[in-house]
Design a protein around this motif. Structure first.
Motif, short mmCIF file in Angstrom:
data_model
loop_
_atom_site.label_atom_id
_atom_site.label_comp_id
_atom_site.label_asym_id
_atom_site.label_seq_id
_atom_site.Cartn_x
_atom_site.Cartn_y
_atom_site.Cartn_z
N VAL A 127 11.36 35.27 9.23
CA VAL A 127 12.26 36.89 9.04
C VAL A 127 11.34 37.63 8.10
O VAL A 127 11.13 38.78 8.38
N LEU A 128 10.83 37.05 7.21
CA LEU A 128 10.05 37.78 6.05
C LEU A 128 8.84 38.41 6.71
O LEU A 128 8.65 39.66 6.37
N ILE A 129 8.04 37.65 7.50
CA ILE A 129 6.62 38.20 8.03
C ILE A 129 6.73 39.00 9.30
O ILE A 129 6.32 39.89 9.75
N GLY A 130 7.54 38.36 10.27
CA GLY A 130 7.81 38.86 11.61
C GLY A 130 6.67 38.35 12.50
O GLY A 130 5.60 37.67 12.20
N GLU A 131 6.83 38.83 13.64
CA GLU A 131 5.84 38.35 14.79
C GLU A 131 4.50 38.89 14.79
O GLU A 131 3.52 38.43 15.35
N ASN A 132 4.36 40.09 14.55
CA ASN A 132 3.48 41.11 14.68
C ASN A 132 2.29 40.61 13.86
O ASN A 132 0.94 40.90 13.99
N ALA A 133 2.50 40.18 12.78
CA ALA A 133 1.47 39.84 11.52
C ALA A 133 0.37 39.00 12.36
O ALA A 133 -0.85 39.18 12.04
#
Length: 251
Positions: free
Chosen positions: A194-200
């Motif tokens: 949740v913190l970083i997400g998929e796009n990174a």
């Protein structure tokens, strides 16, 4: 082929907490030479963290950077400089630029970064631990939970350093220079983050020429802590597939 070529030193760069890899986290790497660092305190710029790491490993002529989360951003910043002796890079749960794209969350990050005393310990760290959490944290080799994350920060991260690192995250942006990373790169991604997400990870995968991604199922952002053996196995598989001669950056 000499031993140094077969076994580059693994340089482990910590997450936002600043805590170095523990003996338990290093054990799965066996006899491979390792070096782990503790992040300096009060530094609010990723390039200055990269300076710190570069100076700390100046004696190494063959190494792999392994950066976890915030440490992955530091590893990436250093790798774009094409330092001599860099064989490969591992970026776990990392990002090339601030992964928070919500304006309210960015504003909140600035506020919580200024918290001190009981407000930092009771509000900031509890909120941060909640964002770090995954439903899979209790399934690993070292069962983890939100209380574990909070204790990690209480033991290792002064409030002023937490705030300085928030500022570093908000201003970090290496998207336009990802092509300067000229060594094999493993993007190690937890399946739930949740913190970083998929796009990174997608941004890094698209921008780094020799990059590949491995997604570890049923893991979360704190997988370095909760799943040290699973994490290390992915890193070791990547290392085993590296060229047997050192790939140096252009002079």
């Amino acid at each position: 082929m000499n031993t140094a070529q077969k076994n580059p030193t693994l340089v482990f760069i910590p997450c936002f907490s600043g805590a170095p890899w523990s003996a338990e986290q290093l054990a799965p790497y066996g006899e491979v030479p390792t070096r782990t660092l503790r992040l300096p305190e009060g530094v609010n710029d990723i390039d200055r963290y990269a300076d710190f790491v570069e100076n700390a490993i100046a004696d190494l002529d063959d190494y792999v950077l392994v950066g976890d989360s915030f440490g992955a951003n530091i590893a990436l910043a250093l790798a774009t400089r094409r330092p001599r002796g860099l064989r490969a890079v591992v970026l776990s749960g990392g990002f090339a630029a601030n992964p928070v794209d919500s304006k309210p969350w960015k504003a909140l990050m600035r506020v919580i970064g200024k918290a001190r005393g009981p407000l930092y310990r009771q509000v900031t760290l509890r909120a941060h631990a909640h964002r770090l959490a995954s439903p899979f944290d209790g399934e690993g080799q070292v069962p983890w939970n939100e209380a574990s994350s909070r204790e990690l920060f209480l033991a290792n991260t002064p409030a002023a350093s937490f705030g300085a690192r928030v500022q570093a995250v908000l201003t970090a942006d290496y998207v336009d220079v990802l092509g300067q990373v000229q060594v094999p790169t493993l993007i190690l991604t937890p399946s739930h983050d949740v913190l970083i997400g998929e796009n990174a990870s997608k941004i890094m995968l698209a921008g780094i020429p020799d990059a590949r991604e491995v997604v570890l199922p049923r893991t979360g952002h704190m997988f370095r802590f909760s799943h040290p053996a699973t994490y290390a196995a992915a890193v070791n598989d990547f290392l085993a597939a590296l060229p047997t001669t050192r790939r140096e950056a252009d002079a």
